[in-house]
Write a protein that holds these residues in place. Structure first.
Motif, PDB file in Angstrom:
ATOM      1  N   ALA A 127      -2.282 103.007  44.980  1.00  0.00           N
ATOM      2  CA  ALA A 127      -1.377 101.686  43.737  1.00  0.00           C
ATOM      3  C   ALA A 127      -0.739 103.005  43.310  1.00  0.00           C
ATOM      4  O   ALA A 127      -1.394 103.400  42.128  1.00  0.00           O
ATOM      5  CB  ALA A 127      -2.340 100.546  42.914  1.00  0.00           C
ATOM      6  N   ASP A 128       0.800 102.520  43.343  1.00  0.00           N
ATOM      7  CA  ASP A 128       1.387 103.537  42.050  1.00  0.00           C
ATOM      8  C   ASP A 128       1.774 102.149  40.845  1.00  0.00           C
ATOM      9  O   ASP A 128       1.844 103.171  39.554  1.00  0.00           O
ATOM     10  CB  ASP A 128       2.834 103.432  42.881  1.00  0.00           C
ATOM     11  N   VAL A 129       1.684 100.995  41.225  1.00  0.00           N
ATOM     12  CA  VAL A 129       1.712 100.003  40.262  1.00  0.00           C
ATOM     13  C   VAL A 129       0.882  98.792  40.490  1.00  0.00           C
ATOM     14  O   VAL A 129       1.010  98.905  41.243  1.00  0.00           O
ATOM     15  CB  VAL A 129       3.220  98.809  39.958  1.00  0.00           C
ATOM     16  N   VAL A 130       0.536  98.112  39.478  1.00  0.00           N
ATOM     17  CA  VAL A 130      -1.078  97.679  39.536  1.00  0.00           C
ATOM     18  C   VAL A 130      -0.318  96.714  39.007  1.00  0.00           C
ATOM     19  O   VAL A 130      -0.524  96.555  37.309  1.00  0.00           O
ATOM     20  CB  VAL A 130      -2.256  97.791  39.250  1.00  0.00           C
ATOM     21  N   MET A 145      12.270 104.933  38.568  1.00  0.00           N
ATOM     22  CA  MET A 145      11.836 106.485  37.091  1.00  0.00           C
ATOM     23  C   MET A 145      10.500 107.253  38.380  1.00  0.00           C
ATOM     24  O   MET A 145       9.732 106.259  39.215  1.00  0.00           O
ATOM     25  CB  MET A 145      10.807 105.628  35.551  1.00  0.00           C
ATOM     26  N   PRO A 146      10.773 108.421  37.818  1.00  0.00           N
ATOM     27  CA  PRO A 146       9.487 109.598  38.569  1.00  0.00           C
ATOM     28  C   PRO A 146       8.309 109.082  38.300  1.00  0.00           C
ATOM     29  O   PRO A 146       8.033 108.510  36.805  1.00  0.00           O
ATOM     30  CB  PRO A 146       9.854 110.143  37.948  1.00  0.00           C
ATOM     31  N   LEU A 147       7.130 108.712  39.607  1.00  0.00           N
ATOM     32  CA  LEU A 147       5.671 108.912  39.505  1.00  0.00           C
ATOM     33  C   LEU A 147       5.179 109.939  38.828  1.00  0.00           C
ATOM     34  O   LEU A 147       5.732 111.289  39.227  1.00  0.00           O
ATOM     35  CB  LEU A 147       5.169 109.018  40.542  1.00  0.00           C
ATOM     36  N   SER A 148       4.698 109.847  37.605  1.00  0.00           N
ATOM     37  CA  SER A 148       3.607 110.440  37.272  1.00  0.00           C
ATOM     38  C   SER A 148       2.612 111.255  37.913  1.00  0.00           C
ATOM     39  O   SER A 148       2.182 110.663  38.725  1.00  0.00           O
ATOM     40  CB  SER A 148       3.482 109.892  35.712  1.00  0.00           C
ATOM     41  N   ARG A 186       5.924 104.757  54.593  1.00  0.00           N
ATOM     42  CA  ARG A 186       7.236 104.671  54.346  1.00  0.00           C
ATOM     43  C   ARG A 186       7.787 103.896  53.367  1.00  0.00           C
ATOM     44  O   ARG A 186       8.702 103.445  53.876  1.00  0.00           O
ATOM     45  CB  ARG A 186       7.413 103.717  55.889  1.00  0.00           C
ATOM     46  N   CYS A 187       7.100 103.975  52.313  1.00  0.00           N
ATOM     47  CA  CYS A 187       7.095 103.625  51.125  1.00  0.00           C
ATOM     48  C   CYS A 187       7.360 104.066  50.371  1.00  0.00           C
ATOM     49  O   CYS A 187       6.098 105.194  50.048  1.00  0.00           O
ATOM     50  CB  CYS A 187       5.758 102.376  50.773  1.00  0.00           C
ATOM     51  N   ASP A 188       8.178 104.273  48.902  1.00  0.00           N
ATOM     52  CA  ASP A 188       8.501 105.072  47.794  1.00  0.00           C
ATOM     53  C   ASP A 188       7.560 104.926  46.830  1.00  0.00           C
ATOM     54  O   ASP A 188       7.376 105.376  46.309  1.00  0.00           O
ATOM     55  CB  ASP A 188       9.693 104.519  47.357  1.00  0.00           C
ATOM     56  N   ARG A 189       7.034 103.104  47.004  1.00  0.00           N
ATOM     57  CA  ARG A 189       5.866 102.969  45.382  1.00  0.00           C
ATOM     58  C   ARG A 189       5.160 102.105  46.510  1.00  0.00           C
ATOM     59  O   ARG A 189       5.535 100.876  47.326  1.00  0.00           O
ATOM     60  CB  ARG A 189       7.183 101.824  44.682  1.00  0.00           C
ATOM     61  N   VAL A 190       4.082 102.014  45.931  1.00  0.00           N
ATOM     62  CA  VAL A 190       2.919 100.547  46.210  1.00  0.00           C
ATOM     63  C   VAL A 190       2.460 100.019  45.419  1.00  0.00           C
ATOM     64  O   VAL A 190       2.489 100.139  44.271  1.00  0.00           O
ATOM     65  CB  VAL A 190       1.494 101.879  46.963  1.00  0.00           C
ATOM     66  N   TRP A 191       2.983  98.731  45.619  1.00  0.00           N
ATOM     67  CA  TRP A 191       2.342  97.880  44.042  1.00  0.00           C
ATOM     68  C   TRP A 191       1.014  97.151  44.597  1.00  0.00           C
ATOM     69  O   TRP A 191       1.924  96.694  46.367  1.00  0.00           O
ATOM     70  CB  TRP A 191       3.889  97.118  43.505  1.00  0.00           C
ATOM     71  N   VAL A 192       0.774  97.193  43.961  1.00  0.00           N
ATOM     72  CA  VAL A 192      -0.875  95.900  44.531  1.00  0.00           C
ATOM     73  C   VAL A 192      -1.133  95.094  43.022  1.00  0.00           C
ATOM     74  O   VAL A 192      -0.905  95.294  42.072  1.00  0.00           O
ATOM     75  CB  VAL A 192      -2.099  97.013  43.893  1.00  0.00           C
TER      76      VAL A 192
END
Length: 203
Positions: free
Chosen positions: A172-175, A200-203, A126-132
């Motif tokens: 994680a998409d972002v750490v 921004m699009p995920l790589s 349910r999340c578009d991005r996961v930040w850790v």
């Protein structure tokens, strides 16, 4: 305006996740804190209190009418079935309130502050991005002992029940690095950079 961007924010105990959540709120995100909701439903008069009393007995309700957290924590760590019974009461109430707040939010970006994000496929989907928010386990232990006064063994028991550092990093998409040597300014700089790039699009 289209659907808000949903960022799932997670990190182990003592990682600094709450600090990052406050920074994101200051940037304009609508932060939905699962732990705060869980505390509300287990406070005096909360929706979980009577089901908890029925499942565990009056000894687990304190004099104010709230969940006796210390007693329940001790039971949950020693008895996995008790932990599962408690979660079966609390988690649906938390999910329902999160859904209500998501539906009501008018923000461009909603941050779901979810300690158990990595452990739950349903929330990850349910999340578009996961930040850790990431740091070394020893740093987590040191921070939690300092702020809570818990003995080391108790902190280690909590860590053992959470996703591992490797599992969180893999999701994680972002750490956001918040190790022992990271100060608030350095952490804020990472948050600002990730916020600016959040669509921004995920790589």
């Amino acid at each position: 305006m289209g659907a808000p961007l949903r960022i799932g924010l997670t990190g182990g105990i003592g990682s600094g996740k709450s600090t990052v959540a406050r920074m994101l709120a200051e940037l304009g995100a609508d932060v939905i804190d699962a732990d705060a909701i869980a505390r509300a439903v287990t406070a005096s008069g909360g929706a979980a209190i009577e089901p908890i009393r029925a499942a565990f007995g009056p000894a687990f309700i304190d004099a104010s009418g709230a969940l006796d957290r210390a007693r329940m924590r001790a039971l949950a760590f020693s008895d996995p079935q008790a932990k599962a019974r408690l979660e079966a009461i609390v988690h649906p109430l938390v999910r329902a309130e999160i859904d209500r707040r998501l539906a009501a939010s008018a923000a461009d970006t909603v941050v779901l502050d979810l300690p158990l994000l990595v452990e739950s496929d349903a929330w990850r989907q349910r999340c578009d991005r996961v930040w850790v928010v990431d740091c070394e386990p020893e740093t987590q232990i040191t921070r939690v002992m300092a702020r809570s006064g818990w003995p080391r063994a108790q902190v280690e028991a909590v860590l053992a029940q959470q996703a591992s550092r490797a599992q969180r990093l893999a999701a994680a998409d972002v750490v956001l690095a918040n190790g022992a040597a990271t100060d608030l300014d350095a952490l804020r700089a990472q948050v600002l950079r990730a916020w600016a790039q959040r669509r921004m699009p995920l790589s």
